[in-house]
Structure formats: structure tokens, C-alpha cells
Design a protein around this motif. Structure first.
Motif, short mmCIF file in Angstrom:
data_model
loop_
_atom_site.label_atom_id
_atom_site.label_comp_id
_atom_site.label_asym_id
_atom_site.label_seq_id
_atom_site.Cartn_x
_atom_site.Cartn_y
_atom_site.Cartn_z
N ALA A 139 2.07 8.94 24.32
CA ALA A 139 1.09 9.16 23.09
C ALA A 139 1.37 8.39 21.98
O ALA A 139 0.48 8.24 21.15
CB ALA A 139 0.94 10.96 23.04
N LYS A 140 2.69 8.02 21.98
CA LYS A 140 3.00 7.43 20.70
C LYS A 140 2.29 5.74 20.74
O LYS A 140 2.18 5.25 19.75
CB LYS A 140 4.42 7.07 20.52
N ALA A 141 2.00 5.40 22.05
CA ALA A 141 1.56 3.97 22.04
C ALA A 141 0.08 3.76 22.15
O ALA A 141 -0.58 2.75 22.15
CB ALA A 141 2.30 3.22 23.07
N SER A 142 -0.65 5.07 22.58
CA SER A 142 -2.01 4.99 23.02
C SER A 142 -2.59 6.21 22.47
O SER A 142 -2.35 7.33 22.35
CB SER A 142 -2.11 4.77 24.38
N ASP A 143 -3.81 5.85 22.04
CA ASP A 143 -4.62 7.19 21.60
C ASP A 143 -5.43 7.55 22.68
O ASP A 143 -6.36 8.58 22.64
CB ASP A 143 -5.77 6.81 20.57
N LYS A 144 -5.44 7.01 23.98
CA LYS A 144 -5.90 7.64 25.25
C LYS A 144 -5.32 8.90 25.57
O LYS A 144 -5.93 9.81 26.49
CB LYS A 144 -5.79 6.67 26.60
N ILE A 145 -4.20 9.65 25.16
CA ILE A 145 -3.77 10.68 25.62
C ILE A 145 -3.28 11.36 24.28
O ILE A 145 -2.81 10.86 23.38
CB ILE A 145 -2.51 10.19 26.47
N THR A 146 -3.50 12.98 24.32
CA THR A 146 -3.07 13.73 23.20
C THR A 146 -2.49 14.87 23.34
O THR A 146 -2.69 15.49 24.57
CB THR A 146 -4.59 14.21 22.40
N GLU A 147 -1.42 15.13 22.84
CA GLU A 147 -0.61 16.15 23.14
C GLU A 147 -1.19 17.36 22.07
O GLU A 147 -1.18 17.46 21.10
CB GLU A 147 0.84 16.13 22.61
N VAL A 148 -1.76 18.42 22.88
CA VAL A 148 -2.70 19.62 22.09
C VAL A 148 -1.78 20.58 21.85
O VAL A 148 -2.45 21.50 20.93
CB VAL A 148 -3.97 19.85 22.79
N ALA A 149 -0.67 21.13 22.50
CA ALA A 149 -0.10 22.17 22.31
C ALA A 149 1.51 22.03 22.78
O ALA A 149 1.62 21.51 23.62
CB ALA A 149 -0.74 23.55 22.92
N SER A 150 2.23 23.13 22.23
CA SER A 150 3.88 22.86 22.73
C SER A 150 4.50 24.33 22.26
O SER A 150 3.99 24.69 21.38
CB SER A 150 4.51 21.65 22.31
N ARG A 151 5.52 24.67 23.03
CA ARG A 151 6.07 25.75 22.66
C ARG A 151 7.45 25.87 23.36
O ARG A 151 7.72 25.02 24.33
CB ARG A 151 5.42 27.29 23.01
N TYR A 152 8.30 26.76 23.07
CA TYR A 152 9.66 26.96 23.85
C TYR A 152 9.77 28.21 24.29
O TYR A 152 9.36 29.33 23.67
CB TYR A 152 10.83 26.81 22.71
N GLU A 153 10.15 28.17 25.66
CA GLU A 153 10.59 29.63 26.22
C GLU A 153 11.99 29.79 26.51
O GLU A 153 12.56 29.05 27.40
CB GLU A 153 9.65 29.75 27.47
N GLY A 154 12.77 30.35 25.50
CA GLY A 154 14.15 30.10 25.55
C GLY A 154 14.60 28.88 24.97
O GLY A 154 14.11 28.44 23.89
N THR A 155 15.37 28.22 25.85
CA THR A 155 15.77 26.74 25.64
C THR A 155 14.82 25.89 26.39
O THR A 155 15.13 24.46 26.33
CB THR A 155 17.03 26.37 25.95
N THR A 156 13.63 26.05 27.14
CA THR A 156 12.77 25.33 27.72
C THR A 156 11.70 25.17 27.16
O THR A 156 10.93 25.85 26.80
CB THR A 156 12.64 25.79 29.22
N GLU A 157 11.26 23.73 26.92
CA GLU A 157 10.05 23.56 26.35
C GLU A 157 8.83 23.44 27.39
O GLU A 157 8.96 23.06 28.50
CB GLU A 157 10.27 22.20 25.58
N TRP A 158 7.66 23.76 26.78
CA TRP A 158 6.34 23.58 27.55
C TRP A 158 5.50 22.71 26.51
O TRP A 158 5.68 22.81 25.35
CB TRP A 158 5.85 24.92 27.93
N ALA A 159 4.58 21.85 27.15
CA ALA A 159 3.66 21.11 26.60
C ALA A 159 2.37 20.96 27.21
O ALA A 159 2.27 20.92 28.46
CB ALA A 159 4.21 19.81 25.88
#
Length: 204
Positions: A139-159
Motif C-alpha cells: 500500500a505504501k508503493a501503490s494506490d491499487k490497495i487501500t487499508e481501510v480499518a485496523s484495531r488491536y485485540e489485546g496485543t494482536t493487531e487486525w487490519a
């Protein structure tokens, strides 16, 4: 009797977890089905485990070793640099969700993705660190992919990420590895795949 699946029902579903050695793909989308069967001619580790048809709509399920999967390759090459680069969620106000304890266990740290002929957008939800890292780098190199959401559940990340259907590369998604198959296949019977009836799919 249904003659074919609707655009909404002609979908592709991917699933794996940190506890799995394989990624499973179920698809009723003809371009995806064709791309995966062609890739299976190059990579002998790809297995078509089931196939059949729902009316006139073909479908198949594939099993792929996770070591043969390239998450960054799922996005076609090219594109422009995004106008805004998402900062790591720790620094961008990501939601912290409690209730799971200090972390999400390995068999629940999954990656699932879905698209359909109706949606024409591939949505990827993942708890897997390696997948998040690969997709964020893309996503840093291309606009073809977008991160739309993220969160943490305890120490585990979800995106969650989104890729336009036209920008998804099903052949680039799987690494080229191993010797080509000596014989290709064009049907479930030749592949030794299991054909399921419409009733079986309805019950699934």
C-alpha cells in the motif's frame, strides 16, 4: 432448479490461520478459476480438492501451501504512490478491543478474503502479522490497495484492506514453484476432484 449463480453468489473466498499450513480458496468466478487452474500447471503444490457446478455456474476449491503464497503479489504491479500513506495504527488512533485476553490464539489469527462478480472489490481481513506487513508495504508503493480499518485485540493487531477487482492478480498471488504437471486437466474428473450436488452446496 436454479440455472446459474447470481453475480452476488459467484464469489471467491480465501481462508487461512497462523495454525494452518495451507490456504483454501473457494471460487465460482470464472476468471479466478481459470487463473488458478493455469497456475496449477506451473506449481505442482496447488491442489484442486473439489469442483462441480451449480446449474451452469462452475465452482472449485483449491488448497495451496502458505509458503507458496505471495500476499504482495495479489496486487497487480504498477499504479501510483498513494496520496496519503497510512501511519502504523499505534500512531493513528487504531481501536483497541478488549475481551479476548492479552492476544488472539494462533488458530484464530486468520486471514480471510472475499470478492464476487457483484462487488468487484476484494476485501481482506487479517490478524496475521506477515500478511499485514506485506499488504502495508504494498500500500505504501501503490494506490491499487487501500487499508481501510485496523484495531488491536489485546496485543494482536487486525487490519482490513481493499483491492479493486481489476487490480487483483490471481496468478501473481501464488509463487511459481516446483516442476510443471506432466498432465493438465480441464475437468473435475481428470483432476480427481470431488463434484458436489446443488443440495450439498445449499447445505454448506
Amino acid at each position: 432448479m436454479t440455472k446459474h449463480l447470481t453475480d452476488y453468489e459467484r464469489e471467491t473466498i480465501l481462508n487461512t490461520t497462523d495454525a494452518d499450513d495451507y490456504l483454501t480458496i473457494w471460487t465460482a468466478q470464472k476468471p479466478v478459476l481459470r487463473a488458478l487452474r493455469n497456475k496449477a500447471k506451473q506449481n505442482q503444490n496447488i491442489t484442486e480438492t473439489k469442483s462441480g457446478s451449480y446449474g451452469s455456474s462452475p465452482w472449485a476449491e483449491f488448497r495451496i501451501p502458505v509458503t507458496d503464497v505471495s500476499w504482495s503479489g495479489l496486487v497487480k504491479r504498477g499504479g501510483e504512490l498513494p496520496t496519503e500513506t497510512l501511519i502504523h495504527p499505534e500512531n493513528s488512533g487504531a481501536t483497541v478491543v478488549s475481551g479476548r485476553g492479552s492476544y488472539v490464539p494462533a488458530n484464530e489469527r486468520e486471514t480471510k478474503a472475499m470478492t464476487s462478480d457483484f462487488a468487484n472489490t476484494l476485501v481482506i481481513e487479517t490478524y496475521q502479522r506477515k500478511v499485514i506487513t506485506a499488504l502495508r508495504n504494498k500500500a505504501k508503493a501503490s494506490d491499487k490497495i487501500t487499508e481501510v480499518a485496523s484495531r488491536y485485540e489485546g496485543t494482536t493487531e487486525w487490519a482490513m484492506f481493499e483491492i479493486d477487482g481489476e487490480d487483483a492478480s490471481w496468478s501473481g498471488f501464488i509463487k511459481r514453484k516446483g516442476s510443471p504437471r506432466r498432465t493438465s486437466f480441464s475437468s473435475a474428473e481428470n483432476a480427481g476432484a470431488t463434484a458436489a450436488s446443488e443440495q450439498e452446496r445449499d447445505a454448506a
